[in-house]
Design a protein around this motif. Structure first.
Motif, PDB file in Angstrom:
ATOM      1  N   LEU A   1      11.056  60.317  79.327  1.00  0.00           N
ATOM      2  CA  LEU A   1      11.429  59.200  78.458  1.00  0.00           C
ATOM      3  C   LEU A   1      12.855  59.416  77.994  1.00  0.00           C
ATOM      4  CD1 LEU A   1       8.243  59.138  76.194  1.00  0.00           C
ATOM      5  CD2 LEU A   1       8.753  57.570  78.068  1.00  0.00           C
ATOM      6  N   SER A   2      13.628  58.358  77.947  1.00  0.00           N
ATOM      7  CA  SER A   2      15.009  58.431  77.469  1.00  0.00           C
ATOM      8  C   SER A   2      15.169  57.416  76.344  1.00  0.00           C
ATOM      9  CB  SER A   2      15.976  58.111  78.611  1.00  0.00           C
ATOM     10  OG  SER A   2      17.295  58.074  78.133  1.00  0.00           O
TER      11      SER A   2
ATOM     12  N   ALA B   1       9.464  56.982  83.067  1.00  0.00           N
ATOM     13  CA  ALA B   1       8.911  57.240  84.392  1.00  0.00           C
ATOM     14  C   ALA B   1       8.036  58.483  84.308  1.00  0.00           C
ATOM     15  CB  ALA B   1      10.030  57.471  85.412  1.00  0.00           C
ATOM     16  N   TYR B   2       7.225  58.675  85.328  1.00  0.00           N
ATOM     17  CA  TYR B   2       6.571  59.974  85.474  1.00  0.00           C
ATOM     18  C   TYR B   2       6.840  60.472  86.879  1.00  0.00           C
ATOM     19  CZ  TYR B   2       2.447  57.852  87.802  1.00  0.00           C
ATOM     20  OH  TYR B   2       1.594  57.192  88.649  1.00  0.00           O
ATOM     21  N   VAL B   3       6.772  61.779  87.042  1.00  0.00           N
ATOM     22  CA  VAL B   3       6.998  62.399  88.343  1.00  0.00           C
ATOM     23  C   VAL B   3       5.774  63.241  88.687  1.00  0.00           C
ATOM     24  CG1 VAL B   3       9.516  62.363  88.173  1.00  0.00           C
ATOM     25  CG2 VAL B   3       8.269  64.340  87.296  1.00  0.00           C
ATOM     26  N   ARG B   4       5.566  63.427  89.985  1.00  0.00           N
ATOM     27  CA  ARG B   4       4.375  64.119  90.468  1.00  0.00           C
ATOM     28  C   ARG B   4       4.776  65.149  91.513  1.00  0.00           C
ATOM     29  NH1 ARG B   4      -0.954  60.980  92.833  1.00  0.00           N
ATOM     30  NH2 ARG B   4      -2.159  62.863  93.244  1.00  0.00           N
ATOM     31  N   ASP B   5       4.115  66.288  91.507  1.00  0.00           N
ATOM     32  CA  ASP B   5       4.471  67.357  92.447  1.00  0.00           C
ATOM     33  C   ASP B   5       3.725  67.221  93.770  1.00  0.00           C
ATOM     34  OD1 ASP B   5       1.919  68.186  91.687  1.00  0.00           O
ATOM     35  OD2 ASP B   5       2.471  70.275  91.397  1.00  0.00           O
ATOM     36  N   GLY B   6       3.809  68.264  94.602  1.00  0.00           N
ATOM     37  CA  GLY B   6       3.090  68.312  95.870  1.00  0.00           C
ATOM     38  C   GLY B   6       3.625  67.316  96.886  1.00  0.00           C
ATOM     39  N   GLU B   7       2.732  66.718  97.652  1.00  0.00           N
ATOM     40  CA  GLU B   7       3.152  65.785  98.696  1.00  0.00           C
ATOM     41  C   GLU B   7       3.770  64.507  98.123  1.00  0.00           C
ATOM     42  OE1 GLU B   7      -0.273  63.281 100.519  1.00  0.00           O
ATOM     43  OE2 GLU B   7      -1.185  65.207  99.967  1.00  0.00           O
ATOM     44  N   TYR B   8       3.686  64.309  96.812  1.00  0.00           N
ATOM     45  CA  TYR B   8       4.230  63.131  96.147  1.00  0.00           C
ATOM     46  C   TYR B   8       5.591  63.403  95.494  1.00  0.00           C
ATOM     47  CZ  TYR B   8      -0.689  62.040  96.658  1.00  0.00           C
ATOM     48  OH  TYR B   8      -1.937  61.853  97.171  1.00  0.00           O
TER      49      TYR B   8
ATOM     50  N   TYR C   1       7.866  57.069  90.379  1.00  0.00           N
ATOM     51  CA  TYR C   1       6.855  56.362  89.601  1.00  0.00           C
ATOM     52  C   TYR C   1       7.512  55.794  88.354  1.00  0.00           C
ATOM     53  CZ  TYR C   1       3.624  58.800  92.668  1.00  0.00           C
ATOM     54  OH  TYR C   1       2.966  59.271  93.766  1.00  0.00           O
ATOM     55  N   ARG C   2       8.342  54.812  88.574  1.00  0.00           N
ATOM     56  CA  ARG C   2       9.030  54.160  87.462  1.00  0.00           C
ATOM     57  C   ARG C   2       7.995  53.577  86.517  1.00  0.00           C
ATOM     58  NH1 ARG C   2      12.213  48.840  86.969  1.00  0.00           N
ATOM     59  NH2 ARG C   2      13.632  49.349  85.275  1.00  0.00           N
ATOM     60  N   GLN C   3       8.395  53.286  85.344  1.00  0.00           N
ATOM     61  CA  GLN C   3       7.571  52.814  84.241  1.00  0.00           C
ATOM     62  C   GLN C   3       6.289  52.113  84.693  1.00  0.00           C
ATOM     63  OE1 GLN C   3       9.861  50.720  81.410  1.00  0.00           O
ATOM     64  NE2 GLN C   3       8.141  50.226  80.125  1.00  0.00           N
ATOM     65  N   MET C   4       6.348  51.262  85.669  1.00  0.00           N
ATOM     66  CA  MET C   4       5.190  50.614  86.278  1.00  0.00           C
ATOM     67  C   MET C   4       4.149  50.166  85.261  1.00  0.00           C
ATOM     68  SD  MET C   4       4.947  52.893  89.799  1.00  0.00           S
ATOM     69  CE  MET C   4       3.231  53.099  89.639  1.00  0.00           C
ATOM     70  N   GLY C   5       4.532  49.333  84.315  1.00  0.00           N
ATOM     71  CA  GLY C   5       3.570  48.798  83.355  1.00  0.00           C
ATOM     72  C   GLY C   5       3.104  49.807  82.344  1.00  0.00           C
ATOM     73  N   ALA C   6       4.027  50.530  81.741  1.00  0.00           N
ATOM     74  CA  ALA C   6       3.660  51.590  80.802  1.00  0.00           C
ATOM     75  C   ALA C   6       2.728  51.100  79.706  1.00  0.00           C
ATOM     76  CB  ALA C   6       4.915  52.209  80.191  1.00  0.00           C
TER      77      ALA C   6
END
Length: 127
Positions: A48-49, A11-18, A23-28
């Protein structure tokens, strides 16, 4: 012996208002996991795990990490640090606000391009 390990969670994570969005893998493989250092809600960190049980009892000399599915956003050269995390997290629920705390560094200041291999042998041996 050569062994390829793929993430069990991504997954990736995003700061601020998000910061509360997931944001799970979503088609990595197709889109990549987004990595970006920026201000104003545009910073993204990749999580990543890996399940390393396949390495138990095996003899290996070197272990490399190749960030093939990390998509770098921006035009400036991007560098990343790899960290061990001890807290559990799940790719379908993790957000910026719930991401695990960073532990010890595994690899520092590595250029992020898909063909670069980062030597993480010592970190894997500690597992």
């Amino acid at each position: 012996m050569e062994l390829s390990l793929y993430p069990k969670e991504a997954a990736y994570v995003r700061d601020g208002e998000y910061a509360d969005q997931n944001y799970r893998q979503m088609g990595a493989a197709e889109n990549g996991l987004e990595l970006k250092n920026a201000e104003g809600g545009y910073t993204r960190h990749v999580l990543l795990s890996f399940d390393l049980t396949a390495l138990a009892g095996t003899s290996f000399r070197k272990v490399f990490f190749q960030p093939a599915y990390v998509r770098v956003l921006g035009t400036a050269p991007m560098y990343c640090d790899l960290y061990r995390v001890s807290d559990d997290w799940a790719s379908d629920t993790v957000t910026w606000n719930t991401r695990p705390a960073l532990g010890e560094p595994i690899y520092e200041n590595g250029p992020v391009v898909s063909l670069v291999e980062m030597d993480i042998t010592d970190a894997v041996r500690k597992t």
